[in-house]
Scaffold this motif. Structure first.
Motif, PDB file in Angstrom:
ATOM      1  N   HIS A  59       0.865  -1.186   0.000  1.00  0.00           N
ATOM      2  CA  HIS A  59       0.000   0.000   0.000  1.00  0.00           C
ATOM      3  C   HIS A  59       0.900   1.234   0.000  1.00  0.00           C
ATOM      4  N   ARG A  60       0.692   2.132  -0.971  1.00  0.00           N
ATOM      5  CA  ARG A  60       1.593   3.277  -1.101  1.00  0.00           C
ATOM      6  C   ARG A  60       0.826   4.569  -1.338  1.00  0.00           C
ATOM      7  N   THR A  61       1.266   5.625  -0.656  1.00  0.00           N
ATOM      8  CA  THR A  61       0.745   6.976  -0.849  1.00  0.00           C
ATOM      9  C   THR A  61       1.901   7.872  -1.248  1.00  0.00           C
ATOM     10  N   ILE A  62       1.671   8.762  -2.221  1.00  0.00           N
ATOM     11  CA  ILE A  62       2.707   9.676  -2.702  1.00  0.00           C
ATOM     12  C   ILE A  62       2.276  11.115  -2.445  1.00  0.00           C
ATOM     13  N   LEU A  63       3.147  11.880  -1.792  1.00  0.00           N
ATOM     14  CA  LEU A  63       2.925  13.309  -1.569  1.00  0.00           C
ATOM     15  C   LEU A  63       4.052  14.079  -2.243  1.00  0.00           C
ATOM     16  N   ARG A  64       3.738  15.268  -2.741  1.00  0.00           N
ATOM     17  CA  ARG A  64       4.746  16.061  -3.456  1.00  0.00           C
ATOM     18  C   ARG A  64       4.758  17.508  -2.964  1.00  0.00           C
ATOM     19  N   PHE A  65       5.853  17.893  -2.331  1.00  0.00           N
ATOM     20  CA  PHE A  65       6.102  19.269  -1.922  1.00  0.00           C
ATOM     21  C   PHE A  65       7.586  19.380  -1.587  1.00  0.00           C
ATOM     22  N   HIS A  66       8.085  20.591  -1.480  1.00  0.00           N
ATOM     23  CA  HIS A  66       9.515  20.785  -1.255  1.00  0.00           C
ATOM     24  C   HIS A  66       9.871  20.768   0.239  1.00  0.00           C
ATOM     25  N   ASP A  67      11.125  20.495   0.503  1.00  0.00           N
ATOM     26  CA  ASP A  67      11.627  20.459   1.878  1.00  0.00           C
ATOM     27  C   ASP A  67      12.135  21.848   2.271  1.00  0.00           C
ATOM     28  N   ILE A  68      11.212  22.743   2.521  1.00  0.00           N
ATOM     29  CA  ILE A  68      11.529  24.115   2.914  1.00  0.00           C
ATOM     30  C   ILE A  68      10.648  24.497   4.089  1.00  0.00           C
ATOM     31  N   ILE A  69      11.031  25.564   4.794  1.00  0.00           N
ATOM     32  CA  ILE A  69      10.205  26.044   5.910  1.00  0.00           C
ATOM     33  C   ILE A  69       9.795  27.494   5.723  1.00  0.00           C
ATOM     34  N   ASN A  70      10.359  28.167   4.716  1.00  0.00           N
ATOM     35  CA  ASN A  70      10.019  29.549   4.398  1.00  0.00           C
ATOM     36  C   ASN A  70       9.637  29.633   2.927  1.00  0.00           C
ATOM     37  N   PRO A  71       8.774  30.590   2.568  1.00  0.00           N
ATOM     38  CA  PRO A  71       8.374  30.720   1.164  1.00  0.00           C
ATOM     39  C   PRO A  71       9.569  30.981   0.248  1.00  0.00           C
ATOM     40  N   ILE A  72       9.631  30.251  -0.845  1.00  0.00           N
ATOM     41  CA  ILE A  72      10.634  30.455  -1.883  1.00  0.00           C
ATOM     42  C   ILE A  72       9.895  30.426  -3.215  1.00  0.00           C
ATOM     43  N   GLU A  73      10.106  31.445  -4.023  1.00  0.00           N
ATOM     44  CA  GLU A  73       9.392  31.551  -5.287  1.00  0.00           C
ATOM     45  C   GLU A  73       9.611  30.301  -6.150  1.00  0.00           C
ATOM     46  N   GLY A  74       8.529  29.777  -6.660  1.00  0.00           N
ATOM     47  CA  GLY A  74       8.598  28.607  -7.522  1.00  0.00           C
ATOM     48  C   GLY A  74       8.647  27.287  -6.788  1.00  0.00           C
ATOM     49  N   MET A  75       8.604  27.320  -5.455  1.00  0.00           N
ATOM     50  CA  MET A  75       8.643  26.083  -4.673  1.00  0.00           C
ATOM     51  C   MET A  75       7.377  25.957  -3.833  1.00  0.00           C
ATOM     52  N   ILE A  76       7.042  24.715  -3.490  1.00  0.00           N
ATOM     53  CA  ILE A  76       5.809  24.433  -2.745  1.00  0.00           C
ATOM     54  C   ILE A  76       6.142  24.164  -1.284  1.00  0.00           C
ATOM     55  N   LEU A  77       5.674  25.033  -0.410  1.00  0.00           N
ATOM     56  CA  LEU A  77       5.845  24.855   1.032  1.00  0.00           C
ATOM     57  C   LEU A  77       4.987  23.697   1.537  1.00  0.00           C
ATOM     58  N   PRO A  78       5.448  22.993   2.565  1.00  0.00           N
ATOM     59  CA  PRO A  78       4.552  22.059   3.245  1.00  0.00           C
ATOM     60  C   PRO A  78       3.326  22.818   3.764  1.00  0.00           C
ATOM     61  N   GLN A  79       2.151  22.271   3.545  1.00  0.00           N
ATOM     62  CA  GLN A  79       0.900  22.900   3.938  1.00  0.00           C
ATOM     63  C   GLN A  79       0.116  21.970   4.864  1.00  0.00           C
TER      64      GLN A  79
END
Length: 202
Positions: A59-79
């Motif tokens: 059983h597998r789940t895939i999540l996609r976001f970047h490993d950041i803690i502050n906003p960076i243009e063009g990147m997806i923050l954990p939400q």
């Protein structure tokens, strides 16, 4: 059966006998270890790892976001919805626990250090609501000694699991212990723009 959380996430012990955290490069090493559940956390533009093509059914789940803690243009923050998805995965693991006597839970990100370790401690906190936070981070360190959980993800998990700041406090202590064990962490985090996490260390 444990009562549901305020947001609907149930808390049930995981019928899992083995916990693994790793990075993408380590995935081939796990294919012979009877992995039953996988949580993959990947950068949005990263291809799906080919290693899973030779894994046994799981059983597998895939999540996609970047490993950041502050906003960076063009990147997806954990939400919050990303951490909610982690908790839904935890519910799915718990719901499937009656189908097998034991299981092997694998959580991975790119390096197996930040996003995956934050997800794992979130799953442990969900499954064991009475466990003290310091003990949860001790368990995490046993699973992955180099763990440095993403603080943004932990903050959301703390709120969603109604830990009332205790999970974040536990993270502060964990950061402090990690810097004592491996002082180079402080410089690495500074270089990655995550100085705030170093400053959190207790």
């Amino acid at each position: 059966m444990q009562p549901p959380l305020s947001d609907g996430f149930s808390m049930q012990p995981l019928s899992i006998s083995m916990f693994t955290i790793c990075g993408i490069s380590e995935l081939p090493e796990q294919k012979e270890r009877a992995v039953t559940h996988v949580l993959s956390i990947l950068d949005p533009d990263h291809p799906d790892p080919e290693a899973f093509q030779v894994y046994d059914p799981h059983h597998r789940t895939i999540l996609r976001f970047h490993d950041i803690i502050n906003p960076i243009e063009g990147m997806i923050l954990p939400q919050p919805e990303h951490v909610q998805a982690v908790l839904r995965f935890g519910e799915e693991v718990a719901a499937g626990s009656t189908e097998r006597a034991q299981g092997h839970l694998l959580v991975h990100c790119h390096m197996g250090i930040s996003r995956s370790t934050a997800a794992m401690v979130t799953l442990l906190a969900q499954a064991y609501p009475d466990e003290k936070e310091d003990r949860l981070f001790e368990r995490l360190t046993l699973i992955r000694p180099q763990a440095w959980p993403n603080s943004r993800m932990i903050t959301y998990a703390d709120d969603l699991l109604s830990r009332n700041g205790r999970l974040v406090d536990g993270l502060r202590g964990h950061y402090g212990r990690q810097i004592q064990r491996q002082p180079q962490f402080a410089q690495w985090m500074h270089d990655l723009g995550r100085t705030r996490e170093v400053e959190m260390a207790a």
